[in-house]
Design an enzyme around this catalytic site. Structure first.
Site, PDB file in Angstrom:
ATOM      1  N   SER A 101      80.802  23.619  43.145  1.00  0.00           N
ATOM      2  CA  SER A 101      81.043  22.035  43.251  1.00  0.00           C
ATOM      3  C   SER A 101      80.004  21.528  43.847  1.00  0.00           C
ATOM      4  CB  SER A 101      82.485  22.217  43.792  1.00  0.00           C
ATOM      5  OG  SER A 101      82.746  20.755  44.057  1.00  0.00           O
ATOM      6  N   LYS A 157      80.550  21.863  38.642  1.00  0.00           N
ATOM      7  CA  LYS A 157      81.403  20.806  38.697  1.00  0.00           C
ATOM      8  C   LYS A 157      80.535  19.724  39.650  1.00  0.00           C
ATOM      9  CE  LYS A 157      85.323  20.098  42.148  1.00  0.00           C
ATOM     10  NZ  LYS A 157      86.585  20.493  42.297  1.00  0.00           N
ATOM     11  N   LYS A 160      80.450  16.192  41.493  1.00  0.00           N
ATOM     12  CA  LYS A 160      81.171  14.938  42.055  1.00  0.00           C
ATOM     13  C   LYS A 160      80.622  13.828  41.657  1.00  0.00           C
ATOM     14  CE  LYS A 160      83.710  17.613  45.023  1.00  0.00           C
ATOM     15  NZ  LYS A 160      85.236  17.443  44.844  1.00  0.00           N
ATOM     16  N   ASP A 203      84.352  15.394  38.896  1.00  0.00           N
ATOM     17  CA  ASP A 203      85.365  15.379  39.917  1.00  0.00           C
ATOM     18  C   ASP A 203      85.300  13.651  40.709  1.00  0.00           C
ATOM     19  OD1 ASP A 203      87.405  15.621  41.565  1.00  0.00           O
ATOM     20  OD2 ASP A 203      86.856  17.231  42.758  1.00  0.00           O
ATOM     21  N   GLU A 211      88.566  15.697  36.623  1.00  0.00           N
ATOM     22  CA  GLU A 211      89.282  15.931  37.682  1.00  0.00           C
ATOM     23  C   GLU A 211      89.502  14.662  38.365  1.00  0.00           C
ATOM     24  OE1 GLU A 211      87.900  19.113  40.116  1.00  0.00           O
ATOM     25  OE2 GLU A 211      89.721  18.708  41.641  1.00  0.00           O
ATOM     26  N   ASP A 217      94.233  16.745  40.638  1.00  0.00           N
ATOM     27  CA  ASP A 217      94.107  17.720  42.029  1.00  0.00           C
ATOM     28  C   ASP A 217      95.009  16.878  42.988  1.00  0.00           C
ATOM     29  OD1 ASP A 217      93.076  18.333  44.555  1.00  0.00           O
ATOM     30  OD2 ASP A 217      91.253  18.251  43.930  1.00  0.00           O
ATOM     31  N   LYS A 277      95.402  24.199  44.226  1.00  0.00           N
ATOM     32  CA  LYS A 277      94.951  24.555  45.680  1.00  0.00           C
ATOM     33  C   LYS A 277      95.952  24.954  46.405  1.00  0.00           C
ATOM     34  CE  LYS A 277      90.931  21.326  45.486  1.00  0.00           C
ATOM     35  NZ  LYS A 277      90.306  20.357  46.202  1.00  0.00           N
ATOM     36  N   GLY A 332      89.247  24.618  45.943  1.00  0.00           N
ATOM     37  CA  GLY A 332      89.020  25.158  47.197  1.00  0.00           C
ATOM     38  C   GLY A 332      89.052  23.811  48.180  1.00  0.00           C
TER      39      GLY A 332
HETATM   40  O1  OSB Z   1      88.215  17.673  45.288  1.00  0.00           O
HETATM   41  O2  OSB Z   1      87.913  19.707  44.725  1.00  0.00           O
HETATM   42  C1  OSB Z   1      87.851  18.552  45.615  1.00  0.00           C
HETATM   43  C2  OSB Z   1      86.242  19.935  48.895  1.00  0.00           C
HETATM   44  C3  OSB Z   1      87.129  19.401  49.859  1.00  0.00           C
HETATM   45  C4  OSB Z   1      87.952  18.188  49.424  1.00  0.00           C
HETATM   46  C5  OSB Z   1      88.484  18.138  48.135  1.00  0.00           C
HETATM   47  C6  OSB Z   1      87.769  18.946  47.130  1.00  0.00           C
HETATM   48  C7  OSB Z   1      86.784  19.786  47.610  1.00  0.00           C
HETATM   49  C8  OSB Z   1      85.741  20.843  46.782  1.00  0.00           C
HETATM   50  C9  OSB Z   1      85.373  22.069  47.472  1.00  0.00           C
HETATM   51  O3  OSB Z   1      85.337  20.311  45.798  1.00  0.00           O
HETATM   52  C10 OSB Z   1      85.256  23.112  46.584  1.00  0.00           C
HETATM   53  C11 OSB Z   1      85.239  24.366  47.353  1.00  0.00           C
HETATM   54  O4  OSB Z   1      85.963  24.626  48.531  1.00  0.00           O
HETATM   55  O5  OSB Z   1      84.370  25.149  47.236  1.00  0.00           O
HETATM   56 MG    MG Z   2      88.973  17.830  43.212  1.00  0.00          MG
END
Ligand code: OSB
Ligand code: MG
Length: 384
Positions: free
Chosen positions: A151, A177, A179, A204, A229, A254, A278, A306
């Site tokens: 990510s 992924k 952001k 995401d 996402e 999510d 999650k 995660g």
């Molecule tokens: O939206 O998936 C998410 C981390 C903190 C809050 C939201 C997200 C995330 C990640 C981290 O994308 C992914 C990871 O733990 O490796």
């Molecule tokens: Mg997410």
């Protein structure tokens, strides 16, 4: 998608007497910062639970809350409050017939999902150790390795992002992924797709887009992304369903998927076609298994996301990801990529084939380095 059913799962029956429960607040230095539409994480505060059975068996769990209630209502301070004032006082000193019974004891309390998750995990870890059976087998897992993606937070420039993706792909990560937020989307994703044409790529939005703006959706839809996402706020289910109805690209839930019931309702409304499970966001192992089982039955693909957990939290995520409905790569970056030190030794890492091994050790799956847990602790609370 796969129609394999989960290996028969019977709620483990093993007597657990929670003789003492310790709640530890930790400050973990990060070696990189992580920027999403929700903000930037540079130092991670997390809450670790150490539960001890009357026979001396120890189980560890992690409640990975955020500093501010932006991702969800769960925060680090809220985890501390809920664990020390509400949840642990309800179960400490009592005897239970299995981990699901512990979760049932506080099922009437609304919210505090991440606190509930950490406590439930510590109890599952005790059950797993007492039975000598790894978590993966207790939950009915079938896989031995979890395909893992990375990510990528929002970077200063697209060039920085492409260079980092290049590194991670060389290390084996099999999906990326990215952001996104308004202003970091259409200038970014087409370049990523062009640079890595055969790699599965997803975006995401972390709820950062206004459903009433036109948004980058049609142009992103043309890129053939694996999924988009959570583009809109968690409760914007009607708007998510409207967007999903005109996109080919599946929307993945999510922030909307806060409980088993809400996840089911969102899917029935058509607010998405994929679920990011999650376990901490959903409030524990039990609700995560319920979402997985329902999605498997209704042919909704799921994958494990995660919350930058240490190895303690990741161990449970890996075990849950071994269930047959998890057909898409996980967010499971090794802790060494963002923490100076993991709390488990040895830590886990990605293998050349792009998977992370599902731990075979009973408990959280890894050896917890208790010395390190205590080294990073800022506060401790004990039930007795
Ligand atoms: O939206 O998936 C998410 C981390 C903190 C809050 C939201 C997200 C995330 C990640 C981290 O994308 C992914 C990871 O733990 O490796
Ligand atoms: Mg997410």
């Amino acid at each position: 998608m796969s129609r394999t059913t989960a290996r028969a799962r019977t709620t483990p029956k093993v007597q657990i007497r929670l003789a003492s429960v310790e709640v530890l607040a930790l400050d973990l230095p990060m070696i990189t910062s992580f920027k999403t539409a929700h903000g930037t994480t540079t130092k991670k505060r997390t809450v670790i639970i150490r539960a001890e059975d009357a026979d001396g068996t120890v189980g560890w769990g992690e409640s990975p809350g955020m500093d501010l209630p932006i991702y969800s209502a769960d925060t680090y301070d809220g985890n501390w409050y809920a664990l020390t004032r509400l949840l642990v006082p309800l179960v400490a000193g009592k005897t239970f017939a299995g981990p699901a019974e512990v979760a049932a004891a506080y099922a009437g309390y609304q919210g505090y999902n991440m606190a509930k998750h950490g406590l439930e995990c510590a109890v599952w870890a005790i059950a797993s150790s007492k039975l000598g059976v790894p978590m993966k087998d207790l939950v009915g897992g079938v896989k031995t390795g979890i395909p893992t993606g990375e990510s990528f937070g929002i970077k200063p420039t697209v060039k920085d992002l492409l260079a980092e993706i290049d590194q991670r792909v060389a290390q084996g990560f099999c999906r990326i992924k990215v952001k996104i937020e308004p202003g970091w989307d259409l200038d970014v994703l087409p370049q990523v797709k062009a640079a890595f044409p055969t790699l599965p790529v997803m975006a995401d939005g972390n709820t950062g887009y206004d459903p009433h703006d036109s948004g980058p959706w049609d142009a992103l839809d043309a890129l053939g992304l694996l999924m988009i996402e959570q583009p809109f706020p968690g409760d914007a289910l009607v708007e998510l369903a409207e967007l999903q109805s005109r996109l080919r690209t599946p929307i993945c839930l999510d922030e909307s998927a806060l409980t088993f019931g809400l996840t089911r309702a969102a899917l029935k409304l058509g607010a998405g076609r994929i679920v990011n499970i999650k376990p901490a966001r959903l409030g524990g192992v039990t609700p995560s298994l319920a979402v997985h089982d329902w999605c498997l039955e209704h042919e909704v693909p799921v994958w494990c996301g995660g919350l930058l957990e240490t190895g303690i939290g990741r161990g449970f995520n890996l075990a849950i990801s071994s269930l047959p409905g998890f057909t898409l790569p996980a967010d499971m970056s090794p802790a060494r990529l963002f923490y100076a030190e993991d709390l488990v030794e040895p830590t886990f890492d990605i293998r050349k084939d792009g998977t992370i091994a599902v731990p075979e050790l009973p408990g959280c799956g890894f050896n917890v380095d208790e010395r390190r847990v205590r080294k990073y602790r800022s506060e401790t609370w004990r039930s007795t």
